[in-house]
Design a protein around this motif. Structure first.
Motif, PDB file in Angstrom:
ATOM      1  N   LEU A 138     -58.411 -45.611  59.116  1.00 23.34           N
ATOM      2  CA  LEU A 138     -59.573 -45.369  58.264  1.00 23.34           C
ATOM      3  C   LEU A 138     -59.473 -44.006  57.580  1.00 23.34           C
ATOM      4  CD1 LEU A 138     -62.457 -46.373  57.421  1.00 23.34           C
ATOM      5  CD2 LEU A 138     -63.302 -45.087  59.392  1.00 23.34           C
ATOM      6  N   GLU A 139     -59.179 -42.974  58.360  1.00 25.37           N
ATOM      7  CA  GLU A 139     -59.133 -41.622  57.810  1.00 25.37           C
ATOM      8  C   GLU A 139     -57.891 -41.368  56.952  1.00 25.37           C
ATOM      9  OE1 GLU A 139     -61.754 -39.367  61.251  1.00 25.37           O
ATOM     10  OE2 GLU A 139     -59.590 -39.017  61.181  1.00 25.37           O
ATOM     11  N   THR A 140     -56.826 -42.115  57.178  1.00 21.79           N
ATOM     12  CA  THR A 140     -55.620 -41.977  56.366  1.00 21.79           C
ATOM     13  C   THR A 140     -55.780 -42.637  54.999  1.00 21.79           C
ATOM     14  OG1 THR A 140     -54.210 -41.907  58.323  1.00 21.79           O
ATOM     15  CG2 THR A 140     -53.137 -42.501  56.255  1.00 21.79           C
ATOM     16  N   ARG A 141     -56.424 -43.782  54.975  1.00 25.49           N
ATOM     17  CA  ARG A 141     -56.529 -44.566  53.735  1.00 25.49           C
ATOM     18  C   ARG A 141     -57.749 -44.257  52.886  1.00 25.49           C
ATOM     19  NH1 ARG A 141     -54.541 -50.514  55.823  1.00 25.49           N
ATOM     20  NH2 ARG A 141     -52.451 -49.845  56.394  1.00 25.49           N
ATOM     21  N   PHE A 142     -58.773 -43.655  53.488  1.00 31.44           N
ATOM     22  CA  PHE A 142     -60.027 -43.420  52.771  1.00 31.44           C
ATOM     23  C   PHE A 142     -60.469 -41.969  52.951  1.00 31.44           C
ATOM     24  CE2 PHE A 142     -59.885 -47.862  54.041  1.00 31.44           C
ATOM     25  CZ  PHE A 142     -60.055 -48.490  52.814  1.00 31.44           C
ATOM     26  N   PRO A 143     -61.154 -41.408  51.956  1.00 28.50           N
ATOM     27  CA  PRO A 143     -61.599 -40.008  52.042  1.00 28.50           C
ATOM     28  C   PRO A 143     -62.875 -39.867  52.885  1.00 28.50           C
ATOM     29  CG  PRO A 143     -62.199 -40.907  49.923  1.00 28.50           C
ATOM     30  CD  PRO A 143     -61.429 -41.981  50.642  1.00 28.50           C
ATOM     31  N   VAL A 144     -62.734 -40.166  54.176  1.00 24.24           N
ATOM     32  CA  VAL A 144     -63.844 -40.047  55.122  1.00 24.24           C
ATOM     33  C   VAL A 144     -63.332 -39.455  56.435  1.00 24.24           C
ATOM     34  CG1 VAL A 144     -65.130 -42.017  54.178  1.00 24.24           C
ATOM     35  CG2 VAL A 144     -63.531 -42.380  56.068  1.00 24.24           C
ATOM     36  N   LEU A 145     -64.257 -38.888  57.200  1.00 26.91           N
ATOM     37  CA  LEU A 145     -63.987 -38.456  58.574  1.00 26.91           C
ATOM     38  C   LEU A 145     -64.921 -39.239  59.484  1.00 26.91           C
ATOM     39  CD1 LEU A 145     -63.775 -34.569  58.255  1.00 26.91           C
ATOM     40  CD2 LEU A 145     -61.893 -36.172  58.623  1.00 26.91           C
ATOM     41  N   LEU A 146     -64.360 -39.881  60.487  1.00 26.25           N
ATOM     42  CA  LEU A 146     -65.168 -40.570  61.477  1.00 26.25           C
ATOM     43  C   LEU A 146     -65.548 -39.528  62.525  1.00 26.25           C
ATOM     44  CD1 LEU A 146     -66.396 -43.159  62.591  1.00 26.25           C
ATOM     45  CD2 LEU A 146     -64.217 -43.600  63.735  1.00 26.25           C
ATOM     46  N   GLU A 147     -66.760 -38.988  62.421  1.00 28.39           N
ATOM     47  CA  GLU A 147     -67.176 -37.898  63.306  1.00 28.39           C
ATOM     48  C   GLU A 147     -67.607 -38.390  64.679  1.00 28.39           C
ATOM     49  OE1 GLU A 147     -69.814 -35.025  61.626  1.00 28.39           O
ATOM     50  OE2 GLU A 147     -68.359 -34.496  60.087  1.00 28.39           O
TER      51      GLU A 147
END
Length: 158
Positions: free
Chosen positions: A48-57
């Protein structure tokens, strides 16, 4: 069901997020599980974090969200995503106003909750069905409901 989508002109993503299952005659509910949904799997955080500009906090069990009873309902989850680029997001979820009911004297579970934490720290509570614009740095918080409890809890005499 908890359906969450986000995207912009460059990125698009869709996921279903688990909750707690209800208890029944002779068994407790299950924590953090998809109910009424098959052939679905959530994306691993690293992907998820590699492919999309998000951080799973955060992606954790929402302790205490299952209904009490002789057999306890399963707990939902907490999922927090911080956006690193401007995006649109949408949530389609249930049990934000009315809790999952218990059976045979079991207690209802806690309702779910959806919120946006803006860059200035203000929290915007949103309903079960919403579409929002997010700025880079903002946090989308999803708390899924637990499952209802089953049966009256026996009192211990002391």
């Amino acid at each position: 069901m908890n359906n969450f989508t986000f995207g912009n002109t460059d990125f698009q993503y869709y996921e279903t997020i688990c909750g707690g299952s209800g208890a029944g005659s002779g068994f407790s509910g299950t924590d953090a599980v998809h109910t009424h949904m098959t052939n679905s799997r959530i994306t691993d955080p690293e992907i998820l974090e590699t492919r999309f500009p998000v951080l799973l906090e955060e992606f954790s069990t929402r302790e205490g969200s299952g209904g009490d009873g002789k057999f306890r309902g399963g707990n939902g989850v907490v999922r927090k995503l911080r956006f690193l680029k401007d995006m649109n997001a949408a949530i389609l979820s249930s049990h934000r106003k009315f809790p999952p009911f218990g059976l045979k004297g079991g207690m209802p579970a806690r309702c779910g909750r959806n919120a946006i934490v803006r860059r200035d720290g203000n929290v915007l509570e949103i309903g079960g069905q919403a579409e929002v614009e997010l700025k880079a740095g903002e946090l989308f918080v999803i708390e899924t409901p637990g499952g209802g409890g089953y049966g009256k809890k026996e009192k211990l005499e002391g």
